[in-house]
Design a protein around this motif. Structure first.
Motif, PDB file in Angstrom:
ATOM      1  N   PRO A 166       0.855  -1.197   0.008  1.00  0.00           N
ATOM      2  CA  PRO A 166      -0.005   0.101  -0.165  1.00  0.00           C
ATOM      3  C   PRO A 166       0.924   1.467  -0.176  1.00  0.00           C
ATOM      4  O   PRO A 166       0.564   2.323  -0.606  1.00  0.00           O
ATOM      5  CB  PRO A 166      -1.013  -0.035   1.488  1.00  0.00           C
ATOM      6  CG  PRO A 166      -1.027  -1.561   1.434  1.00  0.00           C
ATOM      7  CD  PRO A 166       0.309  -2.015   1.140  1.00  0.00           C
ATOM      8  N   ARG A 187       1.904   1.811  -3.494  1.00  0.00           N
ATOM      9  CA  ARG A 187       0.951   2.514  -4.321  1.00  0.00           C
ATOM     10  C   ARG A 187       0.207   3.902  -3.925  1.00  0.00           C
ATOM     11  O   ARG A 187      -0.413   4.333  -4.780  1.00  0.00           O
ATOM     12  CB  ARG A 187      -0.594   1.264  -4.369  1.00  0.00           C
ATOM     13  CG  ARG A 187      -0.003   0.052  -4.798  1.00  0.00           C
ATOM     14  CD  ARG A 187      -1.296  -0.780  -4.961  1.00  0.00           C
ATOM     15  NE  ARG A 187      -0.967  -2.290  -5.128  1.00  0.00           N
ATOM     16  CZ  ARG A 187      -1.821  -3.129  -5.241  1.00  0.00           C
ATOM     17  NH1 ARG A 187      -3.221  -2.846  -5.453  1.00  0.00           N
ATOM     18  NH2 ARG A 187      -1.401  -4.263  -5.574  1.00  0.00           N
ATOM     19  N   THR A 221      -3.985  -6.392  -0.419  1.00  0.00           N
ATOM     20  CA  THR A 221      -3.440  -5.170  -0.332  1.00  0.00           C
ATOM     21  C   THR A 221      -4.673  -4.094  -0.933  1.00  0.00           C
ATOM     22  O   THR A 221      -4.690  -2.951  -0.546  1.00  0.00           O
ATOM     23  CB  THR A 221      -2.311  -4.841  -1.671  1.00  0.00           C
ATOM     24  OG1 THR A 221      -1.256  -5.805  -1.239  1.00  0.00           O
ATOM     25  CG2 THR A 221      -1.901  -3.467  -1.803  1.00  0.00           C
ATOM     26  N   GLU A 222      -5.402  -4.624  -1.750  1.00  0.00           N
ATOM     27  CA  GLU A 222      -6.630  -3.808  -2.501  1.00  0.00           C
ATOM     28  C   GLU A 222      -7.575  -3.270  -1.232  1.00  0.00           C
ATOM     29  O   GLU A 222      -7.920  -2.325  -1.389  1.00  0.00           O
ATOM     30  CB  GLU A 222      -7.209  -4.585  -3.543  1.00  0.00           C
ATOM     31  CG  GLU A 222      -6.485  -4.754  -4.976  1.00  0.00           C
ATOM     32  CD  GLU A 222      -5.281  -5.800  -4.727  1.00  0.00           C
ATOM     33  OE1 GLU A 222      -4.575  -5.672  -5.491  1.00  0.00           O
ATOM     34  OE2 GLU A 222      -5.485  -6.707  -3.770  1.00  0.00           O
ATOM     35  N   VAL A 270      -5.719  -0.589   0.843  1.00  0.00           N
ATOM     36  CA  VAL A 270      -5.760   0.579   0.189  1.00  0.00           C
ATOM     37  C   VAL A 270      -6.881   1.201   0.020  1.00  0.00           C
ATOM     38  O   VAL A 270      -7.074   2.393   0.447  1.00  0.00           O
ATOM     39  CB  VAL A 270      -5.219   0.298  -1.072  1.00  0.00           C
ATOM     40  CG1 VAL A 270      -5.661   1.564  -2.131  1.00  0.00           C
ATOM     41  CG2 VAL A 270      -3.597   0.176  -1.260  1.00  0.00           C
ATOM     42  N   ARG A 314      -7.866   4.977   1.472  1.00  0.00           N
ATOM     43  CA  ARG A 314      -8.271   6.107   0.643  1.00  0.00           C
ATOM     44  C   ARG A 314      -9.633   6.520   0.817  1.00  0.00           C
ATOM     45  O   ARG A 314     -10.016   7.517   0.534  1.00  0.00           O
ATOM     46  CB  ARG A 314      -7.881   5.733  -0.810  1.00  0.00           C
ATOM     47  CG  ARG A 314      -6.355   5.527  -0.915  1.00  0.00           C
ATOM     48  CD  ARG A 314      -6.176   5.172  -2.596  1.00  0.00           C
ATOM     49  NE  ARG A 314      -6.715   6.119  -3.513  1.00  0.00           N
ATOM     50  CZ  ARG A 314      -6.635   6.065  -4.670  1.00  0.00           C
ATOM     51  NH1 ARG A 314      -6.300   5.057  -5.340  1.00  0.00           N
ATOM     52  NH2 ARG A 314      -7.166   7.126  -5.534  1.00  0.00           N
TER      53      ARG A 314
END
Length: 371
Positions: free
Chosen positions: A207, A210, A307-308, A311, A315
């Protein structure tokens, strides 16, 4: 009820690479507040001697000993006469000390396993030197950092007289909200462990890659020099316990990563969950069985499997929901997961074990005998 308690533990004087110190400090301080007298016996070893950050606590007596023979020579009377003697996991020469304690103590004896899944795996392989299969049944109670089905396993497979949970906990006098503006998107505290690193990479390091405009931090010792960290990940080699709260409060979210053995066993909360909760910082955790017994997912804690997902939380979560989760976690922590609650639980386990010991020691009246 005022108890004289002796604890033989890994180390209370140094938290350097030693998560046991946090547990012992919080629990013993709470026991002292409840009127009990506690003496902590610690092997004086070079690693902890060179990194001591609590030499003389005012809520317990600390005695250092140099060798295994030094222990009975100096402290035999103390152990013999205590109401409760607790031997912790990973104590040097712990098996020999367990044999001595269970042979000499007149009061209740307890083995406090702060590393339960690790201990059980070692017992299975026959490679542990701080406890042995034959010693487990000699303790009046086996206190475990892990709850759930493992407790029954400890009794049925290893012969413990009584296996009871005594989870880690937080000292809310130390871990509390600070007036700090969060400057980190996500932070983590933990000593390096190979089995945790993949999760740390997945839920924090990637993260960070990214989200290069945001700041992250990893605090803890023993990370290999060859590990590559993104430029926006701050590395802190050692963070003393008294600085944990301010570090947590400087984060929008904090990460909890669980050891593989703990995930396999389930019901094995990390003290970092409770520390962050008491500070009013929302936790992003990996997934393990029993977690919902400590915090309610989605309202008191957040779970990320990828990870998604991590994130997306960082966010996209609305600020008001982030604050609501933090407040709910703090309420749950203060109600259920403080060291004061664990001290009360220990008193209950002691009373149960003392009653069972009295029943075992009571003379039996044989058939035809005069009562």
């Amino acid at each position: 009820m005022t108890l004289d308690i002796v604890v033989l533990g890994l180390s209370i004087t140094s938290s350097w690479g030693n998560g046991h110190a946090t547990t012992y400090r919080a629990l013993i301080k709470a026991l002292a507040e409840r009127g009990h007298r506690v003496t902590f016996l610690e092997r004086d070893v070079a690693w902890y001697r060179d990194h001591r950050d609590l030499r003389r606590p005012d809520w317990c007596r600390v005695e250092l000993y140099r060798t295994l023979t030094d222990l009975p020579r100096r402290h035999a009377g103390l152990v013999r006469d205590a109401d409760l003697v607790i031997l912790g996991s990973f104590v040097p020469d712990g098996a020999a000390i367990a044999d001595w304690v269970t042979s000499q103590a007149r009061g209740v004896t307890a083995f406090y396993d702060i590393d339960t899944p690790v201990t059980l795996a070692r017992l299975e392989r026959g490679v542990t030197d701080y406890i042995a299969p034959a010693l487990v049944p000699r303790f009046d109670v086996y206190l475990s950092f892990t709850g759930g089905p493992v407790l029954e396993l400890i009794e049925q497979t290893w012969g413990a007289r009584a296996a009871r949970p005594l989870y880690c906990a937080v000292d809310p006098d130390i871990h509390r909200p600070h007036d700090v503006v969060p400057h980190l998107a996500l932070g983590y505290i933990g000593t390096y462990s190979p089995d945790r690193q993949r999760t740390l990479d997945r839920l924090l390091v990637e993260p960070a890659r990214r989200l290069p405009a945001l700041r992250f931090a990893v605090a803890g010792p023993q990370y290999p020099a060859e590990l590559q960290w993104p430029a926006n990940v701050e590395r802190i080699d050692h963070l003393p316990p008294q600085e944990h709260a301010r570090f947590y409060c400087g984060q929008r979210y904090t990460l909890n990563v669980t050891r593989a053995d703990m995930i396999a066993a389930g019901w094995s909360p990390s003290v970092r969950l409770f520390e962050a909760g008491a500070c009013g910082v929302p936790v992003i955790s990996d997934r393990w069985a029993g977690l919902d017994g400590f915090y309610t997912p989605g309202t008191e804690i957040l779970i990320a499997d990828s990870t998604e997902q991590a994130v997306a939380i960082i966010r996209e979560m609305p600020e008001d929901r982030r604050r609501d989760i933090a407040a709910a976690a703090r309420r749950r922590t203060l109600a259920c997961h403080t060291a004061r609650e664990r001290a009360r639980a220990l008193e209950e386990h002691y009373a149960e074990a003392a009653a069972a010991r009295t029943r075992r020691d009571a003379p039996r009246v044989g058939v035809g005998a005069v009562a």
